[in-house]
Write a protein that holds these residues in place. Structure first.
Motif, PDB file in Angstrom:
ATOM      1  N   TYR A 545      29.850  20.534  23.341  1.00  0.00           N
ATOM      2  CA  TYR A 545      28.627  20.048  23.990  1.00  0.00           C
ATOM      3  C   TYR A 545      29.008  19.254  25.237  1.00  0.00           C
ATOM      4  O   TYR A 545      30.135  18.777  25.372  1.00  0.00           O
ATOM      5  N   LYS A 546      28.013  19.074  26.140  1.00  0.00           N
ATOM      6  CA  LYS A 546      28.249  18.351  27.396  1.00  0.00           C
ATOM      7  C   LYS A 546      27.718  16.918  27.267  1.00  0.00           C
ATOM      8  O   LYS A 546      26.600  16.708  26.809  1.00  0.00           O
ATOM      9  N   THR A 547      28.534  15.923  27.719  1.00  0.00           N
ATOM     10  CA  THR A 547      28.154  14.507  27.594  1.00  0.00           C
ATOM     11  C   THR A 547      26.863  14.200  28.354  1.00  0.00           C
ATOM     12  O   THR A 547      26.002  13.460  27.860  1.00  0.00           O
ATOM     13  N   ASP A 548      26.698  14.770  29.554  1.00  0.00           N
ATOM     14  CA  ASP A 548      25.477  14.500  30.346  1.00  0.00           C
ATOM     15  C   ASP A 548      24.229  14.933  29.578  1.00  0.00           C
ATOM     16  O   ASP A 548      23.207  14.245  29.583  1.00  0.00           O
ATOM     17  N   GLU A 549      24.366  16.111  28.968  1.00  0.00           N
ATOM     18  CA  GLU A 549      23.235  16.630  28.196  1.00  0.00           C
ATOM     19  C   GLU A 549      22.947  15.717  27.006  1.00  0.00           C
ATOM     20  O   GLU A 549      21.794  15.444  26.677  1.00  0.00           O
ATOM     21  N   LEU A 550      24.025  15.198  26.348  1.00  0.00           N
ATOM     22  CA  LEU A 550      23.852  14.286  25.214  1.00  0.00           C
ATOM     23  C   LEU A 550      23.134  13.016  25.662  1.00  0.00           C
ATOM     24  O   LEU A 550      22.201  12.548  24.996  1.00  0.00           O
ATOM     25  N   ILE A 551      23.544  12.442  26.797  1.00  0.00           N
ATOM     26  CA  ILE A 551      22.917  11.194  27.280  1.00  0.00           C
ATOM     27  C   ILE A 551      21.427  11.409  27.491  1.00  0.00           C
ATOM     28  O   ILE A 551      20.588  10.591  27.092  1.00  0.00           O
ATOM     29  N   LEU A 553      19.397  13.785  26.146  1.00  0.00           N
ATOM     30  CA  LEU A 553      18.705  14.027  24.869  1.00  0.00           C
ATOM     31  C   LEU A 553      18.635  12.766  24.013  1.00  0.00           C
ATOM     32  O   LEU A 553      17.600  12.437  23.416  1.00  0.00           O
ATOM     33  N   ALA A 554      19.753  12.020  23.934  1.00  0.00           N
ATOM     34  CA  ALA A 554      19.808  10.824  23.098  1.00  0.00           C
ATOM     35  C   ALA A 554      18.902   9.722  23.660  1.00  0.00           C
ATOM     36  O   ALA A 554      18.255   8.990  22.907  1.00  0.00           O
ATOM     37  N   GLU A 622      24.875   3.920  28.622  1.00  0.00           N
ATOM     38  CA  GLU A 622      24.069   4.799  29.479  1.00  0.00           C
ATOM     39  C   GLU A 622      22.822   5.296  28.736  1.00  0.00           C
ATOM     40  O   GLU A 622      21.730   5.345  29.302  1.00  0.00           O
ATOM     41  N   ILE A 623      23.014   5.670  27.478  1.00  0.00           N
ATOM     42  CA  ILE A 623      21.869   6.153  26.668  1.00  0.00           C
ATOM     43  C   ILE A 623      20.811   5.059  26.551  1.00  0.00           C
ATOM     44  O   ILE A 623      19.623   5.298  26.773  1.00  0.00           O
ATOM     45  N   LEU A 630      15.810  -1.082  25.858  1.00  0.00           N
ATOM     46  CA  LEU A 630      16.889  -2.037  25.587  1.00  0.00           C
ATOM     47  C   LEU A 630      16.380  -3.458  25.335  1.00  0.00           C
ATOM     48  O   LEU A 630      16.930  -4.192  24.510  1.00  0.00           O
ATOM     49  N   SER A 631      15.308  -3.850  26.002  1.00  0.00           N
ATOM     50  CA  SER A 631      14.811  -5.228  25.870  1.00  0.00           C
ATOM     51  C   SER A 631      14.329  -5.524  24.445  1.00  0.00           C
ATOM     52  O   SER A 631      14.266  -6.678  24.014  1.00  0.00           O
TER      53      SER A 631
END
Length: 803
Positions: A545-551, A553-554, A622-623, A630-631
């Motif tokens: 899988y590609k990390t960019d795609e994971l970021i 989607l996640a 990044e996700i 995040l807050s």
């Protein structure tokens, strides 16, 4: 009637149904019908003794009217006045002697020793000489050999035994068990108001459950919050001195500093940590303990005032009973010995004034707050209240006061409505107008549920002393710090064990463990080998899988994850039902209150999520930034981290499933020797399939299955003419996946126009699958693509195989 049971006769009556009245009336009836005059009532405790005396006093006029003014004397045995026993033996009227078992169970008791005042006679001889009828109240407390012998030594004509919870039912003559009592409306209906904290895992939680001392080691059992794959959960662990809770919790950061077991004191029943914290058995640190108890107090007051408004015009006084384990929580003393309010009294007054001031309750209770609550506790020599065990002279005085005040408490004009008492004095309370019971124990106790509700089961009376039979009024609310399901389950178990009630229907009759046998010679059956030779190979997987795609989607998954709720305390009220099928219930109402997270230490969020997902800290950051949530970590750090970790894992698994590939591991196969039934035992249940045609499967007698869908599927496989062979894949037949091993359901040889070899995953037609189940099924399909002529399929019935 010979043997061990002898002239013992048992009457089983549920708590609150008038057991004492029944045996007192039996005394009059036995006198009227047969002329018996000598009766000894044996009690196990001071509390019950005082209750019996109160009943003798308040029923006297009633029985005199019913039984033509039959002459009757009753007395309590007093070791300082043994000569009174001569009157018991010689008087010609009905004589009732109330005596505590501890007064005559030992040889050194005054009653069993020769006495100068009685011309050298032993006082007990006066009792023995008249062959009294002995009535034993709560005989389960008198089952030791010593106590049984002591009762037999009274030389009774017969022994009548009355209890709700007999240990031994000697010659049972009548049974009114909890189910019957509840059905007939002879006790109050029960509601359980369950008050528990939710999402409160931001401070160190420890509860000391037990301490064990063996010859060579001392250990303690504690409950702590532990990191798991499913987030933070409470677990019980066994510890020794020197153990680090941080490590035992799977490195929960919150336990990092000073949470090492310094000492386990078996004698004192306590543990000490290196940070100085000391916990006694049952005590809890963390988990919003004070907030939970304050909310329980509030729920009790709210419920009380609602009932007060409805019952006031009917002349019914409403009482609420709080049992506490530490008197200082209600009443304290300053350096000069002056009384001061403990925290419970302070909380109560604050809550009561707020509730009573609401417009809906205006004028309902026109009393000063100081007058509506009070404590019933035992006192020391200086008149200060103290913690006790329930059996001291000081407790005797308290029980006496409780009984003396019984009528006063039932008077609507008496302001006192909210009563605080020590848990050890529980047995002394049997006021019929208790409508709320709340146990505010800082120490977790093992009080039985039947004991807990027993203090409030009696049917209430109005101001004229008339019993109320309206089921809409007769409701007891138990405010409990546990889930309703756990309360109901524990109550049902107690009723089963104490009363032998068989809850057929609700409790499965699982029978004995049964041996599962494989059919002899199945290993050589060509039909079995046909499919086994195709599916026996083991595989390994790889993922791309590609990390960019994971970021991307996640981040979306985190953005869509459930709301991050503040720590809260929730109250849910269920009406209990006790029927022949078991203890159940229906949801009546619920309420809740949120709390802030000020004062909590902020954990290392990236490290925590990394430990759950094995992604880099940079990728996780990044996700979270991209999710725009995040807050929310400030609202409830632990809940946010658990929800975020679950969302990231879900997105990661989806990507993995799309990019997963399997390959066979050389010639590695599942060996036939794994089919071993030597220790293969199961409990028979509703899902187990009983084999009628062993020739179609590898099993000779039973196939262990996990659902009704699987059971129906196996049944259809056995009768379907197109299915040549089928079997449940053993639990060692596993496919490796990114989220753990997966065990498919069944292997099938299907003969239609051509022969097809199926591996089936059985699920209900409309059943919605969890994310992990979807991924495993996807992996199963990829795995079996590597096997020639094998079709992997999710099905709900046999007819779907060939669709």
């Amino acid at each position: 009637m010979g043997g061990l049971q002898g002239m013992n006769f048992s009457v089983e009556m549920e708590t609150g149904t008038g057991k004492t009245y029944v045996y007192l009336r039996s005394i009059y009836e036995l006198n009227k019908l047969y002329g018996f005059k000598k009766f000894v009532i044996v009690v196990p405790s001071i509390a019950i003794r005082e209750g019996v005396l109160k009943n003798l006093q308040i029923t006297h006029e009633h029985f005199q009217t019913l039984f033509d003014r039959a002459q009757l004397n009753y007395d309590v045995y007093d070791s300082k006045k043994v000569s009174n026993l001569r009157g018991f033996a010689c008087n010609n009227s009905i004589q009732i002697l109330v005596i505590n078992i501890d007064a005559f169970a030992k040889d050194e008791n005054i009653i069993n020793k020769p006495n100068d005042k009685l011309t050298g006679k032993r006082p007990v001889e006066f009792i023995q000489g008249v062959n009294p009828i002995v009535i034993v109240d709560e005989p389960q407390n008198m089952e030791t050999e010593n106590r049984k012998k002591a009762i037999a030594n009274l030389n009774p004509l017969c022994t009548l035994r009355y209890s709700a919870t007999h240990t031994n039912l000697y010659n049972l003559v009548y049974s009114l068990n909890p189910v019957k009592a509840y059905d007939l409306g002879l006790v109050k209906q029960i509601e359980v108001d369950s008050v528990i904290s939710e999402n409160a895992m931001n401070e160190p939680f420890i509860q000391l459950e037990n301490i064990s001392a063996a010859k060579t080691k001392i250990t303690a059992k504690i409950k702590i919050d532990c990191n798991t794959d499913k987030g933070v959960v409470k677990k019980s662990v066994t510890v020794r001195a020197g153990d680090d809770i941080y490590k035992l919790s799977k490195e929960r950061e919150i336990y990092k500093e000073g949470f090492i077991i310094d000492e386990i004191d078996a004698g004192g029943g306590a543990i000490t940590l290196t940070n100085g914290l000391t916990l006694s058995k049952g005590e809890t640190q963390g988990g919003m303990n004070d907030e939970v108890m304050k909310f329980m107090l509030r729920r009790t007051v709210e419920e009380h005032i609602k009932k007060e408004r409805v019952y006031k015009d009917k002349g019914i006084k409403v009482l609420s009973l709080f049992f506490i384990d530490k008197v200082k929580n209600y009443r304290e003393y300053d350096a000069n010995g002056n009384q001061a309010k403990g925290k419970f009294a302070g909380w109560f007054e604050e809550i009561y004034q707020k509730e009573a001031a609401k417009p809906a309750f205006s004028g309902l209770l026109p009393y000063a707050v100081d007058d509506v609550h009070n404590g019933y506790f035992s006192q020391d020599s200086k008149g200060r209240v103290k913690d006790t065990e329930g059996e001291s002279q000081a407790d005797y005085d308290t029980y006496k006061l409780i009984m003396q005040d019984k009528e006063k408490l039932l008077d609507p004009e008496t302001p006192l409505r909210f009563i605080f008492s020590h848990s050890a004095l529980r047995e002394g309370w049997d006021n019929p107008n208790v409508f709320q019971i709340c146990t505010l124990n800082e120490t977790k106790s093992e009080i039985k549920k039947r004991q807990e509700i027993g203090r409030g089961l009696r049917l209430p009376v109005n101001q004229n002393g008339e019993r109320i039979f309206d089921r809409n009024i007769n409701k007891l609310t138990v405010v409990a710090n546990e889930r309703y399901e756990d309360f109901a389950k524990a109550l049902q178990k107690e009723i089963q064990e104490d009363c032998g009630v068989d809850f057929s229907g609700r409790i499965k009759n699982r029978g004995d463990r049964q041996k599962v046998n494989f059919r002899k010679g199945f290993e050589a059956d060509p039909k079995f080998l046909e499919i086994w030779e195709k599916i026996k190979f083991q595989t390994r997987y790889s993922v791309d899988y590609k990390t960019d795609e994971l970021i991307t989607l996640a981040a979306k998954a985190v953005k869509d994850m459930p709301e991050t709720k503040k720590p809260s305390i929730r109250s849910t009220t269920h009406g209990l039902t006790i029927t022949g099928e078991g203890v159940g219930g229906i949801l009546v109402r619920d309420a809740g209150i949120d709390y802030g997270t000020e004062g909590f230490d902020m954990p290392d969020m990236l490290t925590y999520i990394q430990s759950k997902t094995e992604l880099t800290r940079h990728t996780i950051l990044e996700i979270l930034k991209k999710s725009e949530r995040l807050s929310e970590v400030l609202l409830n750090p632990q809940l946010f981290m658990d929800n975020a970790a679950a969302a990231v894992k879900s997105a990661l698994y989806d990507l993995m499933a799309d990019g997963i590939k399997y390959e066979k591991i050389g010639g590695k196969v599942y060996e036939m020797t794994l089919f071993n039934d030597a220790d293969f035992e199961i409990y028979l249940d509703g899902f187990t399939f009983t084999v009628k045609n062993p020739g179609k499967t590898i099993y000779e007698n039973y196939i262990p299955l996990d659902s009704s869908v699987e059971n129906q599927f196996a049944r259809d496989c056995e009768t379907h003419e197109n299915i040549e062979f089928f079997f449940k894949l053993p639990n060692w037949f596993k496919i490796n996946t990114p989220i753990g091993a997966y065990n498919p359901d069944l292997a099938i040889v299907f003969k239609g126009e051509k022969k097809i070899y199926f591996v089936a995953e059985t699920k209900g037609k409309e059943q919605e699958l969890r994310g992990s189940e979807k991924l495993k099924i996807k992996c199963g399909a990829e795995h079996f693509k590597k096997f020639e002529d094998v079709v992997y399929k999710r099905v709900s019935s046999v007819s779907e195989l060939n669709e």
